[in-house]
Structure formats: C-alpha cells, structure tokens
Design an enzyme around this catalytic site. Structure first.
Site, mmCIF file in Angstrom:
data_model
loop_
_atom_site.group_PDB
_atom_site.id
_atom_site.type_symbol
_atom_site.label_atom_id
_atom_site.label_comp_id
_atom_site.label_asym_id
_atom_site.label_seq_id
_atom_site.Cartn_x
_atom_site.Cartn_y
_atom_site.Cartn_z
ATOM 1 N N GLU A 118 0.825 -1.196 0.000
ATOM 2 C CA GLU A 118 0.000 0.000 0.000
ATOM 3 C C GLU A 118 0.864 1.253 0.000
ATOM 4 O OE1 GLU A 118 -2.646 -0.494 3.286
ATOM 5 O OE2 GLU A 118 -3.745 -2.087 2.271
ATOM 6 N N CYS A 131 3.494 8.444 1.441
ATOM 7 C CA CYS A 131 3.984 7.490 2.435
ATOM 8 C C CYS A 131 4.261 6.182 1.703
ATOM 9 C CB CYS A 131 2.915 7.313 3.512
ATOM 10 S SG CYS A 131 3.374 6.117 4.770
ATOM 11 N N CYS A 138 6.919 -7.045 8.088
ATOM 12 C CA CYS A 138 8.006 -6.498 8.912
ATOM 13 C C CYS A 138 8.490 -7.617 9.826
ATOM 14 C CB CYS A 138 7.476 -5.321 9.750
ATOM 15 S SG CYS A 138 8.768 -4.411 10.615
ATOM 16 N N CYS A 142 6.126 -4.586 16.779
ATOM 17 C CA CYS A 142 5.627 -3.543 17.670
ATOM 18 C C CYS A 142 4.150 -3.845 17.949
ATOM 19 C CB CYS A 142 5.822 -2.177 17.028
ATOM 20 S SG CYS A 142 7.559 -1.893 16.610
ATOM 21 N N CYS A 145 1.128 -1.994 16.207
ATOM 22 C CA CYS A 145 1.226 -1.772 14.763
ATOM 23 C C CYS A 145 0.614 -2.937 13.992
ATOM 24 C CB CYS A 145 2.695 -1.586 14.371
ATOM 25 S SG CYS A 145 2.954 -1.516 12.584
ATOM 26 N N CYS A 373 -1.407 5.863 9.340
ATOM 27 C CA CYS A 373 -0.130 5.318 9.756
ATOM 28 C C CYS A 373 -0.308 4.048 10.569
ATOM 29 C CB CYS A 373 0.559 6.324 10.656
ATOM 30 S SG CYS A 373 1.991 7.010 9.926
HETATM 31 N N1 SAH Z 1 9.021 0.736 10.651
HETATM 32 C C1 SAH Z 1 9.221 2.123 10.738
HETATM 33 C C2 SAH Z 1 8.361 2.936 9.817
HETATM 34 C C3 SAH Z 1 6.921 2.540 9.616
HETATM 35 S S1 SAH Z 1 5.715 2.939 10.799
HETATM 36 C C4 SAH Z 1 9.025 2.580 12.154
HETATM 37 O O1 SAH Z 1 8.557 1.804 12.972
HETATM 38 O O2 SAH Z 1 9.385 3.722 12.454
HETATM 39 C C5 SAH Z 1 5.462 4.705 10.778
HETATM 40 C C6 SAH Z 1 5.015 5.245 12.145
HETATM 41 O O3 SAH Z 1 3.678 4.842 12.476
HETATM 42 C C7 SAH Z 1 5.893 4.732 13.262
HETATM 43 O O4 SAH Z 1 6.198 5.745 14.173
HETATM 44 C C8 SAH Z 1 5.008 3.700 13.899
HETATM 45 O O5 SAH Z 1 5.412 3.435 15.211
HETATM 46 C C9 SAH Z 1 3.656 4.358 13.805
HETATM 47 N N2 SAH Z 1 2.526 3.455 13.980
HETATM 48 C C10 SAH Z 1 2.476 2.120 13.768
HETATM 49 N N3 SAH Z 1 1.253 1.635 14.043
HETATM 50 C C11 SAH Z 1 0.500 2.683 14.444
HETATM 51 C C12 SAH Z 1 -0.866 2.831 14.839
HETATM 52 N N4 SAH Z 1 -1.690 1.805 14.842
HETATM 53 N N5 SAH Z 1 -1.289 4.074 15.170
HETATM 54 C C13 SAH Z 1 -0.459 5.135 15.112
HETATM 55 N N6 SAH Z 1 0.830 5.056 14.732
HETATM 56 C C14 SAH Z 1 1.310 3.850 14.404
HETATM 57 FE FE1 SF4 Z 2 7.623 -2.748 11.857
HETATM 58 FE FE2 SF4 Z 2 5.327 -1.563 12.553
HETATM 59 FE FE3 SF4 Z 2 7.321 -1.707 14.320
HETATM 60 FE FE4 SF4 Z 2 7.550 -0.063 12.202
HETATM 61 S S1 SF4 Z 2 6.057 0.112 13.865
HETATM 62 S S2 SF4 Z 2 9.108 -1.501 12.993
HETATM 63 S S3 SF4 Z 2 6.459 -1.279 10.640
HETATM 64 S S4 SF4 Z 2 6.207 -3.476 13.449
#
Ligand code: SAH
Ligand code: SF4
Length: 397
Positions: A118, A131, A138, A142, A145, A373
């Site tokens: 996406e 974006c 991944c 996290c 996420c 995001c």
């Molecule tokens: N993997 C990288 C970049 C992708 S995520 C990283 O973790 O930085 C981009 C941003 O969105 C990151 O700060 C991530 O922590 C945040 N993010 C992920 N899931 C989210 C959610 N459900 N709500 C808000 N932010 C989220």
């Molecule tokens: Fe991977 Fe999501 Fe963590 Fe970014 S926030 S490192 S995309 S698991």
C-alpha cells in the site's frame, strides 16, 4: 574488497545485477547511474558514449516520466529499437485506488511474486506527502502496529521503492509535458516522501538508499533530501550510515519514556535500549538550524500518555534538536490498545510545547479507507505470526 572492509562511498557505485522479465528484458527503473551505465555497456553501447547515454536515458525516465524507448527522441531510431529489445521501463501494477473523503489517496500496487503493497498520498495546503513502504510485512513486532502482526514476506527492491513514487506521480499527472515546460512553476503535488509505510527501512538499507538517491537526483525527480523523512523503530547501528549515505531527515518511533514500557511497545528496544538510541541520535549530524529529528510518539490510553511521561520525554531529549510528533493511535480490528482522549493528548502536547519543542498532533488522515499510519497491511498476506515467533523475535536473540 574483504568482507570486513569498512563501508565507503565506493559501495554506492557498485552496480547491482538487474532483474530480467520473462522475455529476458531488464527493467531499468531502480538502477543507480553506475548500474544503468553498466547495463547499457553490456547491451553493446560503446564505452565512450555510455556516460552521455546514461544521462539522456536517466532524464527520460526520471525527469520526463517516459515509458517507451521510442519516445526518447534524442536517441537514434536504431538505438531506440535496440534498447526496446533488451530493456523495459516498468513500474509496479496499480491494483486499486481509493480516494478518502479528505482527499487522501491509497494505492494498492502489485509487485513481483504477486505481493501487494500500500502507498498513501496525503495532500495538505502547503505540501503533498507520499507514504511509501520498504518491505512487505516487517520482521519486528511492535505491539500497536498492524504491520507488526504480519510476517516479513520480503524486502522491496530499489525499483519497487522508487516505483511507488513514480506510480503516484502518474496518478497525480505530475510529469512535465515534453515541449510544454518543466512543470516547476507551481507547487509540487508530490513534494515530500515519508518512509512510514510497511516495513523497517533500516533493515533494507541498500535498497532504500539507492531508491532515495534516485528520487533526490537533480536530473530526475529531484526531491530535496530535506523533503524525505525516514522513520526507524531504532536500528541503532544503521543510523550513522543513514546520515552519510542518504542524508535525509530522520524520524524515530520513540513511543515511550522508560525501557520497561518501550520494551513492550517496540521490542527492538531490548536490543538497543533508550540510552543507546539517544546516543546515536545525538551524533546524527545537524546540518542546518532548521533541521530536527522527529520523535514519533503514539498516544496510547493509560500506557504512555501521562504528564509524567511528557516531562520525562522532555528531559530525555535534552540537547537534541527535536520536534515531537504526537500520533493519536490508529485503531485496527483486534488491536490491544485504545487511543488516548483528546484532552489527554492536548495536555501532553502542552507540556512539551512549554518546554520549547514543537509538538504537532498528527491529524489522522484517510481513516475511512484504512490508510492511516500503522494500518497498512497487505490484503493478500494473511500469514500471522505465532505467539512463539513473536516472543522469539522480541528477544531478538
Ligand atoms: N518501521 C518504521 C516505519 C513505519 S511505521 C518505524 O517503525 O518507524 C510509521 C510510524 O507509524 C511509526 O512511528 C510507527 O510506530 C507508527 N505506527 C504504527 N502503528 C501505528 C498505529 N496503529 N497508530 C499510530 N501510529 C502507528
Ligand atoms: Fe515494523 Fe510496525 Fe514496528 Fe515499524 S512500527 S518496525 S512497521 S512493526
């Protein structure tokens, strides 16, 4: 070069072996200049002409957005025909396109192997941000996420990464028209890139670097390094390299102010805890006064959103030119957290703001089309990580 040789700029000029399609034609999109030159020479372009031809073809692909060799009118007809036999200029296929009520556009693009990625375009009054993703899935987990619940399928190639930008420019109609002008008169629709889609960009470093160097090249898409932001969960050993070899802006998924809480949210913290991460960020060169590191902070109700957290955050980042981007948690089906109340988010922002830091609250965009995001997740990749896998990865042994 021995395996332990230090990484130098030379690495940038080593051409990659380009991938070929079913008819054996090589896709030129995603090759760096050295790679393009090598491909042209291998296809019979005389060495003496190779530099000039590389420059010409580069401009056709990345400045004019041309996809057919026949349109490259400053090359001889015979040479164009030769090129068409051996090469293609191919982008990921756009499978679907959704436009949100707020103008956000979400594209689903298909890449080799049938995987889907996406890409989200977010228009704002003074800019338009794309974006993009660096991986399908991944390896990290996290806990807030959506992508983190999906297994890593594979790294994207430079072609697939820069291809996401080109696909969006196609849709926005943002290539200059040959003979009409450069299209540079008005503000750009696609003016900024954030590597905040699926995947951890610093676990696919070389491909991300090559793709961003193509996007920044002044004879092509020509985005300034200041308009590209790479977001990392905190892969400490690659942070200095990001400054040296890409030079873009850096965002860090900070999300917590104690190791205990961060371990639970961003498990990579067990490997590189807050103190080590902050040391790496302190060393990230401050290239001009206006340049800051963005600390991303997802607001999770009752988890990381207290006044005490806000005060601790301020004291942790002391000495780092920073802005704090507060992200209201974007909920997804089955998520184990809730978004903090707006009054709580505002109180948190206020403490940071009073300490002298910009603390914008990111407005959730494109929520109606699941484009926000951390919600990006490929529709075709349903394989879920098992609890055991998540635990093993969280240990990051
Ligand atoms: N993997 C990288 C970049 C992708 S995520 C990283 O973790 O930085 C981009 C941003 O969105 C990151 O700060 C991530 O922590 C945040 N993010 C992920 N899931 C989210 C959610 N459900 N709500 C808000 N932010 C989220
Ligand atoms: Fe991977 Fe999501 Fe963590 Fe970014 S926030 S490192 S995309 S698991």
């Amino acid at each position: 070069m021995s395996a332990s040789a230090p990484i130098t700029q030379d690495v940038l000029t080593i051409p990659r072996k380009p991938a070929a399609d079913a008819e054996g034609r090589v896709n030129l999109v995603g090759l760096n200049r050295a790679g393009l030159r090598a491909a042209l020479i291998e296809a019979g372009t005389p060495e003496k002409q190779a530099k000039m031809r590389t420059g010409q073809i580069w401009q056709w692909i990345y400045y004019w957005g041309v996809r057919e060799f026949d349109a490259m009118t400053n090359l001889s007809k015979a040479y164009r025909a030769d090129l068409a036999e051996r090469f293609v200029i191919a982008l990921p296929e756009v499978v679907s396109r959704h436009v949100s009520d707020d103008g956000t556009r979400k594209y689903l693009v298909r890449i080799a192997g049938g995987h889907e990625v996406e890409v989200v375009y977010i228009p704002e009054t003074d800019r338009g941000t794309l974006c993009i993703s660096s991986q399908v899935g991944c390896t990290l987990t996290c806990s807030f996420c959506h992508t983190g619940t999906q297994k890593l399928v594979r790294n994207l190639t430079p072609s697939e990464i820069v291809g996401q930008i080109m696909v969006a420019r196609d849709d926005l109609g943002e290539w200059p028209e040959p003979g009409v002008g450069s299209g540079e008169a008005g503000p750009r629709l696609l003016s900024n890139i954030v590597l905040m889609g699926m995947g951890e960009p610093l676990y696919n470093f070389e491909a991300v670097r090559d793709a961003m160097n193509i996007a920044m090249d002044g004879e092509g898409i020509s985005l300034s390094r200041r308009r590209i932001t790479l977001s990392t969960s905190g892969v400490v050993p690659e942070i200095a390299r990001t400054a040296e070899e890409i030079g873009c802006m850096l965002a860090v998924s900070f999300h917590a102010t104690t190791d205990e809480v961060r371990n639970g949210l961003v498990p990579i913290n067990k490997r590189w805890p807050i103190a080590e991460l902050l040391d790496a960020l302190k060393a990230y060169p401050k290239l001009s006064n206006s340049e800051r590191i963005t600390f991303e902070y997802v607001m999770l109700k009752g988890v990381n959103d207290s006044d005490e957290d806000a005060r601790r955050l301020v004291s942790l980042i002391k000495g780092i030119p920073a802005k704090i981007n507060l992200i209201p948690f974007n909920e997804w089906p089955g998520a184990p957290y809730e978004r903090s109340e707006w009054s709580r988010i505002r109180a948190f922002a206020d403490i940071i703001h009073k300490a002298g830091y910009a603390s914008p609250i990111r407005t959730p965009r494109g929520e109606d089309i699941m484009a926000a995001c951390g919600q990006l997740k490929s529709a075709t990749e349903r394989a879920r990580k098992s609890r055991a896998e998540i635990a093993a990865e969280a240990g990051l042994s």
